[in-house]
Design a protein around this motif. Structure first.
Motif, PDB file in Angstrom:
ATOM      1  N   LEU A 459       0.774  18.272  20.561  1.00  0.00           N
ATOM      2  CA  LEU A 459       1.938  17.393  20.609  1.00  0.00           C
ATOM      3  C   LEU A 459       2.115  16.893  22.038  1.00  0.00           C
ATOM      4  O   LEU A 459       2.074  17.680  22.994  1.00  0.00           O
ATOM      5  CB  LEU A 459       3.192  18.138  20.154  1.00  0.00           C
ATOM      6  CG  LEU A 459       3.187  18.617  18.689  1.00  0.00           C
ATOM      7  CD1 LEU A 459       4.440  19.402  18.393  1.00  0.00           C
ATOM      8  CD2 LEU A 459       3.056  17.442  17.742  1.00  0.00           C
ATOM      9  N   PRO A 463       3.613   8.551  22.659  1.00  0.00           N
ATOM     10  CA  PRO A 463       2.537   8.190  21.726  1.00  0.00           C
ATOM     11  C   PRO A 463       1.327   7.606  22.442  1.00  0.00           C
ATOM     12  O   PRO A 463       1.013   6.420  22.324  1.00  0.00           O
ATOM     13  CB  PRO A 463       3.215   7.167  20.804  1.00  0.00           C
ATOM     14  CG  PRO A 463       4.272   6.549  21.643  1.00  0.00           C
ATOM     15  CD  PRO A 463       4.776   7.638  22.530  1.00  0.00           C
ATOM     16  N   GLU A 503      10.505   9.777  14.475  1.00  0.00           N
ATOM     17  CA  GLU A 503      10.185   8.347  14.376  1.00  0.00           C
ATOM     18  C   GLU A 503       8.687   8.169  14.219  1.00  0.00           C
ATOM     19  O   GLU A 503       7.894   9.108  14.403  1.00  0.00           O
ATOM     20  CB  GLU A 503      10.678   7.581  15.604  1.00  0.00           C
ATOM     21  CG  GLU A 503      10.029   7.980  16.918  1.00  0.00           C
ATOM     22  CD  GLU A 503      10.488   7.101  18.078  1.00  0.00           C
ATOM     23  OE1 GLU A 503      10.206   5.881  18.044  1.00  0.00           O
ATOM     24  OE2 GLU A 503      11.114   7.649  19.008  1.00  0.00           O
ATOM     25  N   ARG A 504       8.274   6.928  13.880  1.00  0.00           N
ATOM     26  CA  ARG A 504       6.859   6.567  13.802  1.00  0.00           C
ATOM     27  C   ARG A 504       6.597   5.386  14.719  1.00  0.00           C
ATOM     28  O   ARG A 504       7.463   4.538  14.930  1.00  0.00           O
ATOM     29  CB  ARG A 504       6.457   6.185  12.378  1.00  0.00           C
ATOM     30  CG  ARG A 504       6.379   7.338  11.403  1.00  0.00           C
ATOM     31  CD  ARG A 504       5.352   7.077  10.320  1.00  0.00           C
ATOM     32  NE  ARG A 504       3.986   7.031  10.855  1.00  0.00           N
ATOM     33  CZ  ARG A 504       2.898   7.269  10.116  1.00  0.00           C
ATOM     34  NH1 ARG A 504       3.015   7.550   8.834  1.00  0.00           N
ATOM     35  NH2 ARG A 504       1.700   7.209  10.671  1.00  0.00           N
ATOM     36  N   SER A 505       5.360   5.339  15.236  1.00  0.00           N
ATOM     37  CA  SER A 505       4.941   4.204  16.047  1.00  0.00           C
ATOM     38  C   SER A 505       3.457   3.984  15.795  1.00  0.00           C
ATOM     39  O   SER A 505       2.607   4.640  16.403  1.00  0.00           O
ATOM     40  CB  SER A 505       5.198   4.472  17.538  1.00  0.00           C
ATOM     41  OG  SER A 505       4.738   3.390  18.324  1.00  0.00           O
ATOM     42  N   TRP A 508       1.007   6.938  15.357  1.00  0.00           N
ATOM     43  CA  TRP A 508       1.622   8.113  15.955  1.00  0.00           C
ATOM     44  C   TRP A 508       2.892   8.523  15.220  1.00  0.00           C
ATOM     45  O   TRP A 508       3.651   7.683  14.740  1.00  0.00           O
ATOM     46  CB  TRP A 508       1.945   7.856  17.425  1.00  0.00           C
ATOM     47  CG  TRP A 508       0.721   7.783  18.286  1.00  0.00           C
ATOM     48  CD1 TRP A 508      -0.093   6.701  18.481  1.00  0.00           C
ATOM     49  CD2 TRP A 508       0.168   8.842  19.062  1.00  0.00           C
ATOM     50  NE1 TRP A 508      -1.119   7.015  19.328  1.00  0.00           N
ATOM     51  CE2 TRP A 508      -0.982   8.322  19.710  1.00  0.00           C
ATOM     52  CE3 TRP A 508       0.526  10.164  19.290  1.00  0.00           C
ATOM     53  CZ2 TRP A 508      -1.774   9.100  20.550  1.00  0.00           C
ATOM     54  CZ3 TRP A 508      -0.250  10.931  20.146  1.00  0.00           C
ATOM     55  CH2 TRP A 508      -1.389  10.405  20.757  1.00  0.00           C
ATOM     56  N   VAL A 509       3.098   9.833  15.130  1.00  0.00           N
ATOM     57  CA  VAL A 509       4.290  10.403  14.503  1.00  0.00           C
ATOM     58  C   VAL A 509       4.974  11.308  15.526  1.00  0.00           C
ATOM     59  O   VAL A 509       4.320  12.134  16.171  1.00  0.00           O
ATOM     60  CB  VAL A 509       3.923  11.228  13.251  1.00  0.00           C
ATOM     61  CG1 VAL A 509       5.162  11.878  12.649  1.00  0.00           C
ATOM     62  CG2 VAL A 509       3.224  10.351  12.212  1.00  0.00           C
ATOM     63  N   ALA A 510       6.297  11.127  15.667  1.00  0.00           N
ATOM     64  CA  ALA A 510       7.078  12.020  16.529  1.00  0.00           C
ATOM     65  C   ALA A 510       7.886  12.962  15.647  1.00  0.00           C
ATOM     66  O   ALA A 510       8.506  12.530  14.665  1.00  0.00           O
ATOM     67  CB  ALA A 510       8.019  11.226  17.423  1.00  0.00           C
ATOM     68  N   LYS A 517      11.242  15.476  21.349  1.00  0.00           N
ATOM     69  CA  LYS A 517      10.245  14.844  20.493  1.00  0.00           C
ATOM     70  C   LYS A 517       8.845  15.238  20.940  1.00  0.00           C
ATOM     71  O   LYS A 517       8.536  15.281  22.130  1.00  0.00           O
ATOM     72  CB  LYS A 517      10.382  13.315  20.551  1.00  0.00           C
ATOM     73  CG  LYS A 517      11.612  12.768  19.869  1.00  0.00           C
ATOM     74  CD  LYS A 517      11.665  11.249  19.983  1.00  0.00           C
ATOM     75  CE  LYS A 517      12.952  10.697  19.359  1.00  0.00           C
ATOM     76  NZ  LYS A 517      13.029   9.212  19.500  1.00  0.00           N
ATOM     77  N   TRP A 519       4.807  14.111  19.975  1.00  0.00           N
ATOM     78  CA  TRP A 519       4.028  13.072  19.309  1.00  0.00           C
ATOM     79  C   TRP A 519       2.615  13.558  19.001  1.00  0.00           C
ATOM     80  O   TRP A 519       1.982  14.217  19.813  1.00  0.00           O
ATOM     81  CB  TRP A 519       3.916  11.834  20.199  1.00  0.00           C
ATOM     82  CG  TRP A 519       5.193  11.084  20.416  1.00  0.00           C
ATOM     83  CD1 TRP A 519       6.141  11.318  21.376  1.00  0.00           C
ATOM     84  CD2 TRP A 519       5.659   9.964  19.670  1.00  0.00           C
ATOM     85  NE1 TRP A 519       7.164  10.428  21.270  1.00  0.00           N
ATOM     86  CE2 TRP A 519       6.897   9.557  20.233  1.00  0.00           C
ATOM     87  CE3 TRP A 519       5.151   9.242  18.588  1.00  0.00           C
ATOM     88  CZ2 TRP A 519       7.624   8.490  19.744  1.00  0.00           C
ATOM     89  CZ3 TRP A 519       5.870   8.173  18.089  1.00  0.00           C
ATOM     90  CH2 TRP A 519       7.098   7.795  18.661  1.00  0.00           C
ATOM     91  N   LYS A 521      -1.085  12.061  16.719  1.00  0.00           N
ATOM     92  CA  LYS A 521      -1.682  10.931  16.020  1.00  0.00           C
ATOM     93  C   LYS A 521      -2.010  11.338  14.585  1.00  0.00           C
ATOM     94  O   LYS A 521      -2.639  12.376  14.354  1.00  0.00           O
ATOM     95  CB  LYS A 521      -2.946  10.467  16.739  1.00  0.00           C
ATOM     96  CG  LYS A 521      -3.518   9.148  16.206  1.00  0.00           C
ATOM     97  CD  LYS A 521      -4.726   8.692  17.007  1.00  0.00           C
ATOM     98  CE  LYS A 521      -4.324   8.173  18.368  1.00  0.00           C
ATOM     99  NZ  LYS A 521      -5.487   7.577  19.098  1.00  0.00           N
TER     100      LYS A 521
END
Length: 638
Positions: A459, A463, A503-505, A508-510, A517, A519, A521
């Motif tokens: 983690l 991201p 959240e998502r980006s 990537w996932v947090a 947080k 992050w 992948k």
């Protein structure tokens, strides 16, 4: 709190008897090389060729090899039980006898030097049998055919797999009929289920399932003894070999005693957890330590080479193994011979299989859920107060294959794209193992680690692959980021662990992790985490932060006269406003088992103090933690 000191690595590992005994997994007939390429075809073609040449059903060859090594070849190196290649041909150094039980000795015979027997039968060079996959498979087939002939049973590739029970039992290299039949039963369970996996060398093999009823009466034809019962009733399934080797309960000095506490569980406290340890030493040294009344204790020890089990403490008593008295009160500890920094060198298939058999038995007997919130690693046990967090243990380490282990338990780790991974959902980490080779350092004196499959994802603070790893204020009290050192669990989300998505980006996932947080992948096409329903805790309205705890002791008013109040001190972490964490167990006992004197008597010793202040066990960072129900709201994940 009686905290456990990990067995010193200086205790030399003691070698190595028999071969496998284990739980069912995958199995049987014609091997199919899935995906193109010569690497995929090598083993599959070799099984077929050996079957025809030596007259052994291909299903038998495949299932025996899978039970021994899951088709891995150790790349020319010996396993801890002296076995080579996918057929685990053994080449143990000769000796007059080997100590199998800490007392009784049995002669080392041909069963521990099968590589040389295979060489005699085939005329193949021992070096080739050790190093070449196809040659090794041929050697294993020749051995099986020889065992079949010695039992005066028909040999032929077209014979029924059901008629090879005696030969398969002989292949186990076991010391008695109980162990031999356990191995054969596993092989036939593999046949019934089928299997598919990518080996350590990238070979992809698929075995279709095959249902047969084995001729178990053939076991009587073998020359193996029936096996002797050891004094003392063990609490083990009948499908594994298990001996009673008691840990001492005795006075060691005035006012002091060792090395466990008498109890009457579950009446004096539910058994909620089974804790998976590794010994950081060889099995003989481990057995010596558990018999030392000035040391600590655990319920079971398991040998790497063959999965042989010793029980030391009854399940209803409290062993001193977890480094957290609350967890000790509610757990059973199993030590597995091995070193966390070496991993697969020690964590053999026989070890995994017999461990899974034992855990399934104990879980059923004690009503323990088969999930990662209750079948836990020692590395998941929380510190009790802030000052103990940094000293907690990290075994069984990054190389313990949780995904395979839970497959063997019959409770596979969740991994299906059924629910969307979005903010507020619970995700279960499932990164795979063999091909999940994360960077790990400081296993060896030169700072390196042998690349091998790992059970976690890192983690990060942002991201970005270059972003620093997340912080763990308990392990590194300053502002330092976590590291890749083998013992540093601060930024590891392990297989089967659960988190709430922040959240998502893109890919990537947090997730919420230790109050911040983290992050990782997880591309949609090859995800490392999967959403599932469940319960989460969030701070109650108006709370900007909520404390977390390493134990769930009762409130002060619950303690009767004569039993001192055990303070419940918050850890250095908090849950912030807007954060959420998955619930591992919403029905734990808020209690304290008072056991401070030798052979103590109620009402002030050897008694359970029950409280009314409710706690929840939650997933929080790499380790679990507890929160007071009064501080949080319990609700379904979105």
């Amino acid at each position: 709190m009686r905290r456990r000191s990990k067995i010193l690595a200086a205790l030399a590992a003691v070698a190595l008897p028999m071969t496998v005994t284990g739980v069912s997994s995958g199995g049987p007939p014609t091997a199919v090389a899935s995906t193109p390429g010569p690497a995929s075809a090598v083993a599959a073609d070799a099984f077929k060729a050996a079957s025809q040449q030596y007259g052994v059903p291909e299903s038998v060859l495949l299932a025996v090899s899978y039970a021994e090594t899951r088709w891995d070849d150790h790349q020319g190196k010996a396993s801890t039980s002296g076995g080579y290649g996918p057929m685990h041909l053994t080449a143990v150094v000769p000796a007059e006898a080997v100590d199998l039980s800490g007392g009784e000795k049995v002669a080392k015979g041909e069963s521990l030097r099968t590589l040389y027997k295979a060489s005699e039968l085939t005329g193949l060079d021992p070096a080739a049998l050790r190093n070449d996959t196809a040659t090794n498979i041929a050697g294993g087939a020749a051995l099986l055919a020889e065992y079949q002939r010695s039992l005066k049973l028909p040999v032929g590739a077209s014979t029924s797999a059901a008629d090879w029970y005696g030969a398969i039992s002989s292949y186990a290299g076991a010391a008695d009929k109980t162990s031999a039949s356990a191995f054969a039963d596993d092989v036939y369970a593999i046949m019934a289920r089928g299997a598919a996996r990518t080996t350590n060398t990238g070979q992809q093999i698929v075995m279709p399932a095959l249902q047969v009823t084995p001729a178990k009466s053939q076991l009587a034809r073998t020359a193996l003894p029936a096996g002797t019962k050891v004094a003392g009733a063990t609490e083990c399934p009948t499908t594994i070999t298990c001996e009673w080797l008691p840990a001492p309960y005795q006075v060691t000095a005035p006012g002091d005693y060792g090395n466990h506490d008498l109890a009457n569980r579950p009446k004096t406290g539910k058994i909620d957890y089974i804790v998976i340890h590794d010994t950081e030493g060889g099995w003989q040294g481990t057995l010596n330590l558990v018999q030392d009344p000035t040391y600590v204790s655990w319920q079971y020890t398991m040998r790497s080479s063959d999965g042989h089990v010793w029980q030391h403490v009854k399940a209803n008593d409290v062993a001193w193994h977890a480094g957290n008295w609350y967890v000790n009160m509610h757990s059973i500890g199993i030590e597995h011979e091995g070193f966390a920094a070496q991993g697969a060198t020690w964590f053999t298939e026989s070890l995994y299989r017999n461990s899974a058999k034992l855990v399934r038995y104990l879980a059923a007997k004690n009503d323990i859920p088969l999930d990662r919130a209750h079948i836990i690693g020692h590395d998941q046990v929380p510190g009790t107060i802030p000052s103990t967090v940094a000293g907690m243990h990290w075994d069984p380490g990054p190389y313990w294959d949780w995904e395979h282990y839970f497959d063997l338990l019959g409770a596979p780790i969740y991994g299906h794209n059924v629910f969307p991974v979005k903010a507020g959902s619970i995700v279960t980490i499932k990164p795979g193992f063999a091909d999940n080779v994360q960077v790990v350092t400081n296993c060896n004196a030169d700072g390196t680690c042998v690349p091998q499959g790992t059970n976690f994802v890192y983690l990060r603070q942002a991201p970005d692959d270059a972003a620093p790893l997340v912080k763990d204020l308990g392990l590194r009290p300053g502002s330092s980021a976590s590291t890749t050192q083998v013992s540093d669990i601060g930024a590891r989300a392990a297989a089967g662990s659960q988190y709430v998505v922040a959240e998502r980006s893109g890919d990537w996932v947090a997730v919420w992790y230790l109050g911040a947080k983290g992050w990782f992948k997880s591309p949609a096409g090859t995800p490392d985490a999967f959403a599932k329903p469940g319960l989460v805790v969030k701070p109650k309205a108006g709370r900007t932060s909520v404390p977390v705890y390493g134990r769930a002791y009762p409130e002060q008013s619950a303690y009767p006269a004569g039993i001192p109040y055990q303070t419940v001190t918050p850890l250095q972490y908090t849950i912030g406003e807007g954060q959420a964490y998955p619930v591992g167990d919403a029905s734990i006992e808020t209690d304290y088992y008072r056991a401070t004197t030798f052979d103590g008597q109620p009402p002030t010793d050897h008694v359970q103090v029950l409280g009314n202040d409710q706690y929840y066990q939650i997933w929080f960072g790499h380790r679990m933690a507890y929160v007071r129900a009064a501080d949080v709201d319990l609700r379904p994940a979105v």
